[in-house]
Design a protein around this motif. Sequence first.
Motif, PDB file in Angstrom:
ATOM      1  N   ARG A 129       0.829  -1.206   0.000  1.00 39.88           N
ATOM      2  CA  ARG A 129       0.000   0.000   0.000  1.00 39.88           C
ATOM      3  C   ARG A 129       0.865   1.258   0.000  1.00 39.88           C
ATOM      4  N   SER A 172      -5.042   5.554 -11.772  1.00 40.36           N
ATOM      5  CA  SER A 172      -6.113   4.727 -12.309  1.00 40.36           C
ATOM      6  C   SER A 172      -5.833   4.377 -13.769  1.00 40.36           C
ATOM      7  N   VAL A 174     -10.836  -9.430  -1.143  1.00 40.85           N
ATOM      8  CA  VAL A 174     -10.243  -8.468  -0.214  1.00 40.85           C
ATOM      9  C   VAL A 174      -9.356  -9.244   0.742  1.00 40.85           C
ATOM     10  N   GLN A 209      -7.429  -4.821  -2.112  1.00 41.21           N
ATOM     11  CA  GLN A 209      -8.311  -5.546  -3.030  1.00 41.21           C
ATOM     12  C   GLN A 209      -7.499  -6.349  -4.032  1.00 41.21           C
ATOM     13  N   ARG A 218      -4.898   0.576 -10.171  1.00 41.44           N
ATOM     14  CA  ARG A 218      -5.981   1.262  -9.476  1.00 41.44           C
ATOM     15  C   ARG A 218      -7.212   1.200 -10.355  1.00 41.44           C
ATOM     16  N   THR A 219      -8.320   0.765  -9.774  1.00 36.98           N
ATOM     17  CA  THR A 219      -9.546   0.610 -10.548  1.00 36.98           C
ATOM     18  C   THR A 219     -10.161   1.969 -10.853  1.00 36.98           C
ATOM     19  N   SER A 248     -12.814   3.085  -9.830  1.00 37.41           N
ATOM     20  CA  SER A 248     -13.414   3.655  -8.617  1.00 37.41           C
ATOM     21  C   SER A 248     -12.361   4.205  -7.665  1.00 37.41           C
ATOM     22  N   GLU A 304      -9.770   2.381  -6.254  1.00 36.60           N
ATOM     23  CA  GLU A 304      -9.320   1.416  -5.262  1.00 36.60           C
ATOM     24  C   GLU A 304      -7.982   0.809  -5.681  1.00 36.60           C
ATOM     25  N   THR A 316      -5.384  -1.897  -6.110  1.00 33.87           N
ATOM     26  CA  THR A 316      -5.731  -3.295  -6.366  1.00 33.87           C
ATOM     27  C   THR A 316      -4.509  -4.048  -6.854  1.00 33.87           C
TER      28      THR A 316
END
Length: 568
Positions: A66, A74, A102, A111, A150-151, A153, A155, A157
């Motif tokens: 992270r 994204s 998750v 995620q 990164r999605t 949305s 997030e 990932t």
Amino acid sequence: MSTTSCLQFLRPYAWKPLVARSNGGGGYLRFYHLARQHELTQANALKYPRLRHDNGGVPMRIPAFREKYKHVESGTMADEEVVLHGRLQSVRRASSKLVFLVLKSEFEQVQGMCNLRKLEAAGATLESFKQLARLLNRGDIVSVTGRATRTSSGELTIDATQMPELLSPSLVPLPVKLADEDTRIQQRHMDLLVNRKTVDTLRLRSYLIKYMRDFLHARDFLEFQTPILAENAGGAVARPFTTTMTGVASTDLSLRIAPELWLKRLVVGGVDKVFELGPSFRNEGLDQTHNPEFTTCEFYNAYANLDDLISLTEDLICGLAQHCQDLIATKLDSLPAVDTSSFRRPFAQMEFIPSVEAAIGFTLPDLSAPDALDTLVADLESHGIAVERPLPTLPKLLDRLAATYLEPHSASAPLFITHQPVCMSPLSKSFVCPKTGQTVSARTELFMGGRELANMYEEENDPFAQRDKFIEQAKHRDTAADGDSAVNADGELLVDENYVQALEAGLPPTGGWGCGIDRLVMLFSGTRRISDTLSFGNLRNVVAVSTMRKPFERDAAAAAADEKTGSS
């Protein structure tokens, strides 16, 4: 109905019964265990593989993942392929060819995205993808290899480039919520996995202990370990746990009540600044604020007086308050905030005897007189203050007066209660108070919220005075309450002559300090129960866990019997 079809039917409800059933699911959980074991075995997925790092990915911790990829944008994909390990918190099947996972590890989660279109390059088929998606459950421990992205949305990932690997399945359902107290005690591991406040309290304990060690090391204290098992429990007036050893059958041994006398021997030996952080044991009450096994920190500082100890304590407690609040604001957000404005220096102080006299409305008798207890009881009762029967010892009666009239003043801010009567402090130096004419100790106790947090005093280093105080302490011992005799088999008063002999070698003027770690954690985590600050709860909780039956051994036999008779 077969176990597999039963499991498929029950899966949508797999984590609900633990919320509703006070016994942790009972027969349902046992059925679930056997059914899931059967399903995984049939799918050749119950393997518990050894961890290997030869699949091309770089093993990485989820917190490190992270942090490293927090700026990935994204729609972009990192070049490096990494491997993440963690426990599944959820499995969301978006379609027959797209599954979102998750993963959680080290209290952080990320995620994972499994897209069959991308996994086909690694040999995945639609059938193998569907089977894995069907087998994975909340609570399973898995390994995911992929690249950070990164999605849409937003997030962060890990986009899987290989089929996730099941490292260790959870054969019982991991509940979403666990509120039943008995289940939380008997299945502490589930409590830690499900209830954030439970694990955050224990994490705060670990950070708090590290802070205290760093604080003392930064001031040139050395940490030593002293005996826990010895012939004499020593260091305080309390009932010890006793045992015997086959190698010294003629001698009873005790778990230590406190490390104090050992640490002061080290100061005599030239270790001018020493501390120990570890367990102590008292065979006494068990309630919301007391446990027979507890953790203390004690330090001894040669050439330090009471003013030095008070100043150092204020530094430590104020620093701890701010440190704990910083942790709660950033990492441990399930815990209530610490009101750091309550910990402003200097802390308030109250002198024991003048403050008690002001509260009860009369002057205390000479507390060093042989008839002090009887005189004090008569004075209290004549002023309408009840005294329980049978009569406590003088130190205990004075302690109860302090609990009633002085300690409540610490409700909202730290409070030092200073200069206790000498009979309450047999190991501290004493002097005649110029205000009251009473012999008092060079001692203070720190209270907050009505609870004692720390105790400190200038150590008695006169061997002759120390021996007299040991004798006086033995006379005051309440044999009915403490369960110990004040005399040995020859009728002689119990005195730690070895410690007195150590003092004869010369103990420098020394300031000693001790505090209960569990109480500090209670204060800064906002919990009212000491059991919440202990990894497996208090002694009663530990006994409840250690005496639990082994349900799966019995139930496996019952299942085999059912299968033999054709039951389903």
